[in-house]
Scaffold this active site. Structure first.
Site, PDB file in Angstrom:
ATOM      1  N   GLU A   1      72.098  23.785  69.047  1.00 34.82           N
ATOM      2  CA  GLU A   1      72.517  23.992  70.427  1.00 34.82           C
ATOM      3  C   GLU A   1      72.155  25.399  70.938  1.00 34.82           C
ATOM      4  OE1 GLU A   1      73.286  21.879  72.647  1.00 34.82           O
ATOM      5  OE2 GLU A   1      73.853  23.397  74.127  1.00 34.82           O
TER       6      GLU A   1
ATOM      7  N   HIS B   1      69.397  27.052  70.248  1.00 30.92           N
ATOM      8  CA  HIS B   1      68.012  26.950  70.736  1.00 30.92           C
ATOM      9  C   HIS B   1      67.966  26.166  72.048  1.00 30.92           C
ATOM     10  CE1 HIS B   1      67.290  27.307  66.253  1.00 30.92           C
ATOM     11  NE2 HIS B   1      66.518  28.268  66.721  1.00 30.92           N
TER      12      HIS B   1
ATOM     13  N   GLN C   1      57.876  36.793  57.341  1.00 30.94           N
ATOM     14  CA  GLN C   1      59.190  37.418  57.490  1.00 30.94           C
ATOM     15  C   GLN C   1      60.152  37.077  56.349  1.00 30.94           C
ATOM     16  OE1 GLN C   1      59.558  35.326  61.389  1.00 30.94           O
ATOM     17  NE2 GLN C   1      61.744  35.304  60.945  1.00 30.94           N
TER      18      GLN C   1
ATOM     19  N   GLY D   1      67.726  34.592  71.303  1.00 30.00           N
ATOM     20  CA  GLY D   1      69.183  34.534  71.241  1.00 30.00           C
ATOM     21  C   GLY D   1      69.763  35.888  70.838  1.00 30.00           C
TER      22      GLY D   1
ATOM     23  N   LYS E   1      72.238  36.329  69.161  1.00 28.60           N
ATOM     24  CA  LYS E   1      72.792  36.278  67.802  1.00 28.60           C
ATOM     25  C   LYS E   1      71.980  37.177  66.886  1.00 28.60           C
ATOM     26  CE  LYS E   1      72.410  34.356  64.252  1.00 28.60           C
ATOM     27  NZ  LYS E   1      71.956  33.851  63.074  1.00 28.60           N
TER      28      LYS E   1
ATOM     29  N   VAL F   1      75.487  31.176  71.179  1.00 30.66           N
ATOM     30  CA  VAL F   1      76.261  29.923  71.327  1.00 30.66           C
ATOM     31  C   VAL F   1      77.086  29.749  70.051  1.00 30.66           C
ATOM     32  CG1 VAL F   1      76.132  27.433  71.675  1.00 30.66           C
ATOM     33  CG2 VAL F   1      74.464  28.931  72.786  1.00 30.66           C
TER      34      VAL F   1
HETATM   35  O1  PAF Z   1      64.397  33.956  65.355  1.00 31.62           O
HETATM   36  C1  PAF Z   1      63.508  33.265  64.823  1.00 31.62           C
HETATM   37  O2  PAF Z   1      63.631  32.051  64.696  1.00 31.62           O
HETATM   38  C2  PAF Z   1      62.254  33.948  64.291  1.00 31.62           C
HETATM   39  O3  PAF Z   1      62.545  35.204  63.756  1.00 31.62           O
HETATM   40  C3  PAF Z   1      61.123  34.046  65.322  1.00 31.62           C
HETATM   41  C4  PAF Z   1      61.504  34.921  66.503  1.00 31.62           C
HETATM   42  C5  PAF Z   1      60.769  32.649  65.810  1.00 31.62           C
HETATM   43  C6  PAF Z   1      59.873  34.651  64.672  1.00 31.62           C
HETATM   44  O4  PAF Z   1      59.443  33.885  63.596  1.00 31.62           O
END
Ligand code: PAF
Length: 289
Positions: free
Chosen positions: A35, A37, A61, A147, A149, A176
């Site tokens: 939710e 997203h 990442q 977000g 968050k 959210v």
């Molecule tokens: O927040 C995320 O889901 C990721 O860090 C992002 C911004 C899509 C980059 O991979």
């Protein structure tokens, strides 16, 4: 909603849309949408004619000990959620498409990447900044929605977009939450029942810190109030709880320079398997006359 998997297709589609005068909103994600997203996609659909949602679990990442392969994925559900929320384009590139060669060029954002998440995950924000820079270059001029968050991520992306002059307006949308205060996150899928019951303690800790600040506490007293709440939850293992400047993310030792201004309470805790993060805002009371 159309689904595209190559950079060339997405560029061609969006260039043609912009040539017809259409504006573009962009929501970058790693999938397993929830939710939180959906609220970003709805915000983008409110502001823009075309809304691109990207789904790419970005290997850069993840540190070697963080389990990239175990990251939750459910593309069918993601398609449905993105379309229902108003996405017009789903961009789902493979790793080969995004990184056809081993990456030699990375983007790192000094300062804001270093504290908090940067201390436990030293390579994380360079991975985020690199993929977001690539995605911004692929999508082109747009408004991009993130977000709150992931408050530090927003600060890193904002700084990168400004420093590198991307034609992108970075928009942060409120977190959210579930009814019990837990911030929605794809990582909540890893919580078993006992840890799911314990998890809202992180938000309660931040709320206790915000209440302390509203009542005139110092940063140290606010930190102590947050620690007291999490100490009462045996299933939570604190990583950090802090009160920081909302732009520089520097830990505050005094509120003197922040009287009447916003500060951010930020926290991370391992609750069972996942390490959860959360943050809320607070305003430091103005000095009494
Ligand atoms: O927040 C995320 O889901 C990721 O860090 C992002 C911004 C899509 C980059 O991979």
């Amino acid at each position: 909603m159309i689904e595209l998997t190559t950079v060339a297709e997405l560029r061609a589609h969006l260039d043609a849309a912009r040539a017809r005068g259409r504006s573009v909103g962009f929501v970058p994600t790693m999938g397993y949408l929830h939710e939180g997203h959906a609220s970003l996609v709805r915000a983008a659909a409110r502001d823009a004619d075309d809304v691109v949602v990207s789904i790419f679990v970005n290997p850069l990442q993840f540190a070697p000990h963080e389990d990239l392969d175990a990251y939750p994925r459910d593309l069918d559900r993601d398609r449905q959620l993105a379309a229902d929320a108003g996405a017009t384009v789903l961009f789902v590139p493979g790793v080969e498409e995004m990184y056809p060669e081993p990456v030699a060029t990375t983007v790192s954002v000094a300062g804001v990447s270093a504290p908090l998440e940067g201390e436990s995950r030293p390579t994380h924000f360079a991975g985020v900044a690199t993929v977001v820079a690539k995605l911004f270059n692929i999508v082109g001029p747009c408004r991009a929605y993130f977000g709150e968050k992931d408050f530090q991520q927003v600060a890193v992306v904002r700084r990168m977009a400004a420093d590198l002059s991307f034609p992108v307006e970075v928009v942060a949308e409120p977190t959210v939450r579930e009814d019990d205060g837990l911030a929605m996150s794809s990582r909540n899928a890893y919580l078993d029942d006992a840890h799911r019951t314990a998890a809202p303690a992180l938000h309660r800790a931040l709320a206790a810190g915000a209440e302390a600040i509203a009542g005139g506490s110092s940063p140290d007293e606010a930190r102590a109030a947050m620690h007291a709440v999490l100490a009462a939850e045996p299933l939570a293992e604190v990583d950090y709880l802090d009160v920081v400047d909302p732009t520089s993310l520097e830990s505050l030792q005094s509120f003197e320079a922040h009287r009447g201004r916003a500060v951010r309470l930020v926290g991370a805790a391992r609750i069972g398997q996942p390490r959860l993060i959360d943050n809320i805002g607070a305003t430091v009371p103005a000095a009494a006359d």
